[in-house]
Design an enzyme around this catalytic site. Sequence first.
Site, PDB file in Angstrom:
ATOM      1  N   ARG A   1      -0.190  44.737 145.484  1.00 27.93           N
ATOM      2  CA  ARG A   1       0.718  45.706 144.869  1.00 27.93           C
ATOM      3  C   ARG A   1       0.790  46.994 145.685  1.00 27.93           C
ATOM      4  O   ARG A   1      -0.244  47.513 146.111  1.00 27.93           O
ATOM      5  CB  ARG A   1       0.229  46.091 143.461  1.00 27.93           C
ATOM      6  CG  ARG A   1       0.281  44.998 142.439  1.00 27.93           C
ATOM      7  CD  ARG A   1       0.233  45.568 141.022  1.00 27.93           C
ATOM      8  NE  ARG A   1      -0.848  46.543 140.826  1.00 27.93           N
ATOM      9  CZ  ARG A   1      -1.031  47.220 139.693  1.00 27.93           C
ATOM     10  NH1 ARG A   1      -0.209  47.046 138.668  1.00 27.93           N
ATOM     11  NH2 ARG A   1      -2.040  48.060 139.572  1.00 27.93           N
TER      12      ARG A   1
ATOM     13  N   TYR B   1      -2.388  58.353 133.178  1.00 29.25           N
ATOM     14  CA  TYR B   1      -3.081  58.439 134.473  1.00 29.25           C
ATOM     15  C   TYR B   1      -2.371  57.737 135.622  1.00 29.25           C
ATOM     16  O   TYR B   1      -2.920  57.637 136.702  1.00 29.25           O
ATOM     17  CB  TYR B   1      -4.533  57.955 134.362  1.00 29.25           C
ATOM     18  CG  TYR B   1      -4.751  56.573 133.784  1.00 29.25           C
ATOM     19  CD1 TYR B   1      -4.574  55.446 134.567  1.00 29.25           C
ATOM     20  CD2 TYR B   1      -5.167  56.405 132.478  1.00 29.25           C
ATOM     21  CE1 TYR B   1      -4.781  54.186 134.046  1.00 29.25           C
ATOM     22  CE2 TYR B   1      -5.385  55.147 131.938  1.00 29.25           C
ATOM     23  CZ  TYR B   1      -5.191  54.040 132.732  1.00 29.25           C
ATOM     24  OH  TYR B   1      -5.404  52.790 132.214  1.00 29.25           O
ATOM     25  N   LYS B   2      -1.174  57.259 135.380  1.00 29.63           N
ATOM     26  CA  LYS B   2      -0.424  56.615 136.468  1.00 29.63           C
ATOM     27  C   LYS B   2       0.553  57.633 137.070  1.00 29.63           C
ATOM     28  O   LYS B   2       0.132  58.539 137.784  1.00 29.63           O
ATOM     29  CB  LYS B   2       0.264  55.358 135.937  1.00 29.63           C
ATOM     30  CG  LYS B   2      -0.745  54.311 135.434  1.00 29.63           C
ATOM     31  CD  LYS B   2      -0.047  53.075 134.898  1.00 29.63           C
ATOM     32  CE  LYS B   2      -1.035  52.084 134.298  1.00 29.63           C
ATOM     33  NZ  LYS B   2      -1.965  51.517 135.290  1.00 29.63           N
TER      34      LYS B   2
ATOM     35  N   PHE C   1       1.270  43.451 130.315  1.00 28.18           N
ATOM     36  CA  PHE C   1      -0.101  43.828 130.659  1.00 28.18           C
ATOM     37  C   PHE C   1      -1.054  43.296 129.583  1.00 28.18           C
ATOM     38  O   PHE C   1      -0.804  43.444 128.388  1.00 28.18           O
ATOM     39  CB  PHE C   1      -0.219  45.351 130.783  1.00 28.18           C
ATOM     40  CG  PHE C   1      -1.533  45.771 131.359  1.00 28.18           C
ATOM     41  CD1 PHE C   1      -1.820  45.545 132.700  1.00 28.18           C
ATOM     42  CD2 PHE C   1      -2.505  46.354 130.573  1.00 28.18           C
ATOM     43  CE1 PHE C   1      -3.044  45.901 133.240  1.00 28.18           C
ATOM     44  CE2 PHE C   1      -3.738  46.724 131.110  1.00 28.18           C
ATOM     45  CZ  PHE C   1      -4.001  46.495 132.445  1.00 28.18           C
TER      46      PHE C   1
ATOM     47  N   ASP D   1       6.203  49.953 125.897  1.00 25.97           N
ATOM     48  CA  ASP D   1       5.091  50.510 126.665  1.00 25.97           C
ATOM     49  C   ASP D   1       5.680  51.091 127.954  1.00 25.97           C
ATOM     50  O   ASP D   1       6.271  50.356 128.759  1.00 25.97           O
ATOM     51  CB  ASP D   1       4.070  49.406 126.973  1.00 25.97           C
ATOM     52  CG  ASP D   1       2.868  49.932 127.753  1.00 25.97           C
ATOM     53  OD1 ASP D   1       2.941  51.043 128.320  1.00 25.97           O
ATOM     54  OD2 ASP D   1       1.853  49.207 127.814  1.00 25.97           O
TER      55      ASP D   1
END
Lengths: 438, 438
Positions: free
Chosen positions: A397, A227-228, A129, A202
């Site tokens: 996605r 927040y995922k 990312f 990560d």
Amino acid sequence: MISRDDCARRDAADALAPLRDQFMLPEGVIYVDGNSLGALPRATPARVADAVRQEWGDGLIRSWNDAGWITLPQRVGDRIGALVGAKPGECVAADSTSVNLFKVLSAASRIVKADSSARRVIVSERQNFPTDLYIAEGLCRDLGWTLELLEPPALIERLSGGRGGDVAIMMLTQVNYRTGALHDMASMTALAHAAGALTVWDLAHSAGALPVDLNGAGADFAIGCGYKFLNGGPGAPAFVWAHPRHAGRFWQPLSGWMGHAAPFTFRPHYEPAAGIARFLCGTPAVLSLTALECGVDTLRAADALGGMAAIRDKSIALTELFVALVDERCAPIGFACASPRDARVRGSQVSLTHASADGASHGYAIMQALIARGVIGDFRAGTAADAHGPALPDILRFGFTPLYLRFVDVFDAVDHLVQVMQREEYREARFNKRSAVT
Amino acid sequence: MISRDDCARRDAADALAPLRDQFMLPEGVIYVDGNSLGALPRATPARVADAVRQEWGDGLIRSWNDAGWITLPQRVGDRIGALVGAKPGECVAADSTSVNLFKVLSAASRIVKADSSARRVIVSERQNFPTDLYIAEGLCRDLGWTLELLEPPALIERLSGGRGGDVAIMMLTQVNYRTGALHDMASMTALAHAAGALTVWDLAHSAGALPVDLNGAGADFAIGCGYKFLNGGPGAPAFVWAHPRHAGRFWQPLSGWMGHAAPFTFRPHYEPAAGIARFLCGTPAVLSLTALECGVDTLRAADALGGMAAIRDKSIALTELFVALVDERCAPIGFACASPRDARVRGSQVSLTHASADGASHGYAIMQALIARGVIGDFRAGTAADAHGPALPDILRFGFTPLYLRFVDVFDAVDHLVQVMQREEYREARFNKRSAVT
């Protein structure tokens, strides 16, 4: 042919199905973007309202003690830690993923510098990312180090056969944000350690999505996103973990007062707190941490139903179903699976590429048309070839959160995709207008 | 003798009095700790609930565009900027004060290093808020620089008469957190500039409390706190400002994706955004920023009533009244004003020391007894003498927020203090038990 009835039968037999009631999902929406922003837990509005009205409004400054605000980073950190193989006291929730990455990369670099002067390379994945790459790039610039970006096979090569003698840190995201490809944390950590390098993981797309065992893998440092799959709300604080063998060894440059051994003595010199608390910096964002605590609790509700192992089983079942339906119904109209086909090396998402008959790229508009139908996934633009590797394609996605997604949702999502293509809805002008966040 | 009726008359004549209705203050509480955590604005619960239920719950990932989450840091930053003399586009709200201080000190140090190699000292006040000192101390250690802590007169001396040739940065908090002493930003900035140093201002106790003019003073960098006089809620995000002459010049080490020129192109290399946006790092904490936006709006409601100048006038009137009442009623029982007596060099707080007849320090217990009576201030422990200066006494802090405090509140607060002493309530065991946060 897989039928909708087949899917409904699977839902009826799904032990995790009742967990869906924990979430407030809008009518008519199939949410396949929980890998970007998790859905709202039903408990969160009341809990946040209580933090605002009672804790802040009535308790005012007293709530630092009376409502336990002062230990929120540790309390939420411990709950997250239990999901990723950390022991109590090893994990704190604070700041953003990017800021926490800066802390752990800085700490790791100090350990390396103290132990050996020859290692000056951070290796990572080219498709990591971008914020991870940006933070590492900046740190390397300041340290006079090099950030080497490789594709996974080349990365393994780089750390094998004595070629990793100059590598200080291997920095990897366990589940790739584009493809969903899943690294084996234990074997990659062992590989890095055998080469003499430290590891920074990560867990943005793995915490809450699949079983993670930081201590079992012997990892060095980890960070992750709130927040995922942890459902902590937009911009929720992130978390940070350091193996106990490192946690007390150095301190990191964001040496704010909440990481001090005695913050409320207001001494002029910094003395880091023992252990992971030294990875705290400023005053904790209480409202956001409260929402994150609720989000993590929705995951812990699965504990009685098999916990992360059961979540992982359902996640695999959902993504396998999606892949099978795409193969059956979408391959003939130009879609291909851009994620690993082997579920063992795939996270909780599946990405698709699309090759159109007219040669143009319609991926963005296809996703917009799907969203207009209530199937919310997202689009990630491809990038051109560069020094590090070949061009990357545009992808659509689809993230699968086992806590609130049903098998019929997967069926319906694919069905909508087929209809978007059959009716050529993606050609509508409104779906071709780019937004700020794509 | 000042009477309660005198105070009630002043309230009746106070043009800002209606602003109190904007806040939800608990029954029976006199809140004189808004300098630590501002009170809850009446609009905040509904606004936060809307962000949770509608924006997050219903809008889900779409709210990054549809609800404007992606520009929240800029939007809130501009509103705060208008209160501190920043132009639109010069200020962003993000992260914590400590993290933002690290950003601006890092950026300032890069400017210095690019311009001159001789300057390697950061000067600051010994009584600056500790987190500022800790962050500067850590940065100095990494840079091989020195952090020099001085009392204000010595600081002026240090920057005068050609003695500042080695000073890189003057870092000051405009209003001292212990004493409320107020620096003249324009003259101190001019002094630093004349010595060839850059300035970093912490506005934690001045933003929203008094008129600040960053551009007018020609300051270089500033940061500030969202949860004190801006009423943004516990742990609200902080803000960061850079003078346009610096904003685009270097980037700071927390080079996260939200500070990238094009975050959603997911390019592997960092290119800083133009201007202040490069001081953003990770994903914005939407719920906390939403509460902060409400808090700032409560201040902006004073615009029609004279704005920051009117707020400052009332702030001075409140602190002058408090000092006069303390002189009249509390001086005879051992209290003394530890804040400047000249209102022009005092922020929106007054601190008291207490010398007891028995020689013991009862400050902590006195404040606990006051809090039990509903008068909420706070206590800050003194520190021993050290290499930088003499011992600092224990203090009782009283912050005065003109938006919600009345003149009768000031009278009643002093009255309660007198009663706590007369009845020796501070001797009760429950008031002598230390809490985590003191």
